[in-house]
Design a protein around this motif. Structure first.
Motif, PDB file in Angstrom:
ATOM      1  N   GLU A  66       0.881  -1.212  -0.034  1.00 23.63           N
ATOM      2  CA  GLU A  66      -0.040  -0.127  -0.050  1.00 23.63           C
ATOM      3  C   GLU A  66       1.065   1.317   0.162  1.00 23.63           C
ATOM      4  N   LYS A  67       2.103   1.096   0.689  1.00 18.97           N
ATOM      5  CA  LYS A  67       2.709   2.410   0.790  1.00 18.97           C
ATOM      6  C   LYS A  67       3.504   2.848  -0.427  1.00 18.97           C
ATOM      7  N   TYR A  68       3.467   1.717  -1.472  1.00 19.34           N
ATOM      8  CA  TYR A  68       4.080   2.066  -2.713  1.00 19.34           C
ATOM      9  C   TYR A  68       2.916   1.890  -3.802  1.00 19.34           C
ATOM     10  N   ASP A  69       1.804   2.054  -3.352  1.00 19.05           N
ATOM     11  CA  ASP A  69       0.375   2.145  -4.259  1.00 19.05           C
ATOM     12  C   ASP A  69       0.491   0.955  -5.232  1.00 19.05           C
ATOM     13  N   PHE A  70       0.772  -0.058  -4.753  1.00 14.96           N
ATOM     14  CA  PHE A  70       0.456  -1.424  -5.590  1.00 14.96           C
ATOM     15  C   PHE A  70      -0.977  -2.048  -5.097  1.00 14.96           C
ATOM     16  N   VAL A  71      -1.410  -1.874  -3.968  1.00 12.41           N
ATOM     17  CA  VAL A  71      -2.889  -2.098  -3.837  1.00 12.41           C
ATOM     18  C   VAL A  71      -3.426  -1.237  -2.951  1.00 12.41           C
ATOM     19  N   THR A  72      -4.789  -1.273  -2.714  1.00  5.67           N
ATOM     20  CA  THR A  72      -5.668  -0.279  -1.978  1.00  5.67           C
ATOM     21  C   THR A  72      -6.166  -1.283  -0.864  1.00  5.67           C
ATOM     22  N   CYS A  73      -6.405  -0.782   0.329  1.00  6.71           N
ATOM     23  CA  CYS A  73      -6.983  -1.453   1.276  1.00  6.71           C
ATOM     24  C   CYS A  73      -8.131  -0.706   2.085  1.00  6.71           C
ATOM     25  N   ARG A  74      -9.306  -1.220   2.094  1.00  5.75           N
ATOM     26  CA  ARG A  74     -10.487  -0.425   2.825  1.00  5.75           C
ATOM     27  C   ARG A  74     -11.220  -1.579   3.541  1.00  5.75           C
ATOM     28  N   GLU A  75     -11.663  -1.117   4.690  1.00  7.05           N
ATOM     29  CA  GLU A  75     -12.486  -1.969   5.849  1.00  7.05           C
ATOM     30  C   GLU A  75     -12.265  -3.720   5.534  1.00  7.05           C
ATOM     31  N   GLY A  76     -10.874  -3.812   6.021  1.00  3.51           N
ATOM     32  CA  GLY A  76     -10.622  -5.377   5.705  1.00  3.51           C
ATOM     33  C   GLY A  76     -10.574  -6.070   4.643  1.00  3.51           C
ATOM     34  N   LYS A  77     -10.657  -5.091   3.495  1.00  7.00           N
ATOM     35  CA  LYS A  77     -10.546  -5.956   2.055  1.00  7.00           C
ATOM     36  C   LYS A  77      -9.197  -5.155   1.655  1.00  7.00           C
ATOM     37  N   VAL A  78      -8.633  -5.838   0.400  1.00  8.32           N
ATOM     38  CA  VAL A  78      -7.546  -5.507  -0.400  1.00  8.32           C
ATOM     39  C   VAL A  78      -7.844  -5.695  -1.838  1.00  8.32           C
ATOM     40  N   LYS A  79      -7.404  -4.719  -2.618  1.00 12.68           N
ATOM     41  CA  LYS A  79      -7.451  -4.844  -4.207  1.00 12.68           C
ATOM     42  C   LYS A  79      -6.035  -4.448  -4.847  1.00 12.68           C
ATOM     43  N   ILE A  80      -5.875  -5.039  -5.602  1.00 10.42           N
ATOM     44  CA  ILE A  80      -4.728  -4.745  -6.480  1.00 10.42           C
ATOM     45  C   ILE A  80      -4.859  -3.364  -7.427  1.00 10.42           C
ATOM     46  N   ASN A  81      -3.809  -2.606  -7.266  1.00  3.28           N
ATOM     47  CA  ASN A  81      -4.132  -1.505  -8.034  1.00  3.28           C
ATOM     48  C   ASN A  81      -3.787  -1.778  -9.649  1.00  3.28           C
ATOM     49  N   GLN A  82      -4.330  -0.842 -10.535  1.00  4.47           N
ATOM     50  CA  GLN A  82      -4.238  -1.179 -11.888  1.00  4.47           C
ATOM     51  C   GLN A  82      -2.957  -1.123 -12.548  1.00  4.47           C
ATOM     52  N   GLN A  83      -2.268  -0.307 -12.011  1.00  2.86           N
ATOM     53  CA  GLN A  83      -0.713  -0.209 -12.542  1.00  2.86           C
ATOM     54  C   GLN A  83       0.064  -1.545 -12.282  1.00  2.86           C
ATOM     55  N   LEU A  84      -0.037  -1.888 -11.060  1.00  2.00           N
ATOM     56  CA  LEU A  84       0.499  -3.177 -10.691  1.00  2.00           C
ATOM     57  C   LEU A  84      -0.117  -4.659 -11.515  1.00  2.00           C
ATOM     58  N   LYS A  85      -1.237  -4.477 -11.719  1.00  2.00           N
ATOM     59  CA  LYS A  85      -2.113  -5.489 -12.399  1.00  2.00           C
ATOM     60  C   LYS A  85      -1.657  -5.711 -13.890  1.00  2.00           C
ATOM     61  N   SER A  86      -1.331  -4.299 -14.542  1.00  2.00           N
ATOM     62  CA  SER A  86      -0.731  -4.195 -15.650  1.00  2.00           C
ATOM     63  C   SER A  86       0.760  -4.809 -15.904  1.00  2.00           C
ATOM     64  N   LEU A  87       1.578  -4.471 -14.966  1.00  2.00           N
ATOM     65  CA  LEU A  87       2.853  -4.827 -14.601  1.00  2.00           C
ATOM     66  C   LEU A  87       2.957  -6.569 -14.765  1.00  2.00           C
ATOM     67  N   ILE A  88       2.225  -6.995 -13.760  1.00  2.00           N
ATOM     68  CA  ILE A  88       2.109  -8.399 -13.780  1.00  2.00           C
ATOM     69  C   ILE A  88       1.751  -9.088 -14.919  1.00  2.00           C
ATOM     70  N   LYS A  89       0.868  -8.585 -15.594  1.00  2.00           N
ATOM     71  CA  LYS A  89       0.164  -8.981 -16.855  1.00  2.00           C
ATOM     72  C   LYS A  89       0.997  -8.974 -17.931  1.00  2.00           C
ATOM     73  N   GLU A  90       1.977  -8.025 -18.048  1.00  2.00           N
ATOM     74  CA  GLU A  90       3.044  -7.956 -19.010  1.00  2.00           C
ATOM     75  C   GLU A  90       4.241  -8.960 -18.612  1.00  2.00           C
ATOM     76  N   GLU A  91       4.483  -9.139 -17.663  1.00  2.00           N
ATOM     77  CA  GLU A  91       5.503 -10.234 -17.177  1.00  2.00           C
ATOM     78  C   GLU A  91       4.952 -11.794 -17.505  1.00  2.00           C
ATOM     79  N   LEU A  92       3.823 -11.888 -17.441  1.00  2.00           N
ATOM     80  CA  LEU A  92       3.199 -13.211 -17.781  1.00  2.00           C
ATOM     81  C   LEU A  92       3.152 -13.357 -19.369  1.00  2.00           C
ATOM     82  N   GLU A  93       3.198 -12.373 -20.072  1.00  2.00           N
ATOM     83  CA  GLU A  93       2.862 -12.554 -21.351  1.00  2.00           C
ATOM     84  C   GLU A  93       4.404 -12.861 -21.983  1.00  2.00           C
TER      85      GLU A  93
END
Length: 72
Positions: free
Chosen positions: A45-72
Motif C-alpha cells: 500500500e505504501k508504494y501504491d500497489f494495492v488499496t486496502c479498505r475495511e478489511g479488504k484489499v484490491k490490486i491497483n491497476q498499474q501493478l496488475k498491468s505490470l504483472i500481466k506484461e510479465e506473464l506474456e
C-alpha cells in the motif's frame, strides 16, 4: 526462491482478478500470521500497489498491468 517472496507472489496471485478480497480469507489461504500479512499489505500500500479498505484489499491497476506484461 526465498519463502517471503513466495508468500508475496501468492498474495498477488490472489489479487490478480482485480476484485476486492477479505484479508482474513487471504490470511487463511496463505497460512501466515496476521502480523505478517499486515506487513505485506502495508508495504504494498505504501508504494501504491494495492488499496486496502475495511478489511479488504484490491490490486491497483498499474501493478496488475505490470504483472500481466510479465506473464506474456
Amino acid at each position: 526462491m526465498h519463502k517471503s517472496i513466495q508468500i508475496i507472489d501468492k498474495f498477488l496471485s490472489f489479487l490478480a482478478d482485480n476484485e476486492w478480497h477479505q484479508l482474513n480469507k487471504i490470511q487463511e489461504k496463505l497460512g501466515i500470521p496476521q502480523e505478517k500479512l499486515t506487513l505485506i499489505v502495508n508495504f504494498l500500500e505504501k508504494y501504491d500497489f494495492v488499496t486496502c479498505r475495511e478489511g479488504k484489499v484490491k490490486i491497483n491497476q498499474q501493478l496488475k498491468s505490470l504483472i500481466k506484461e510479465e506473464l506474456e
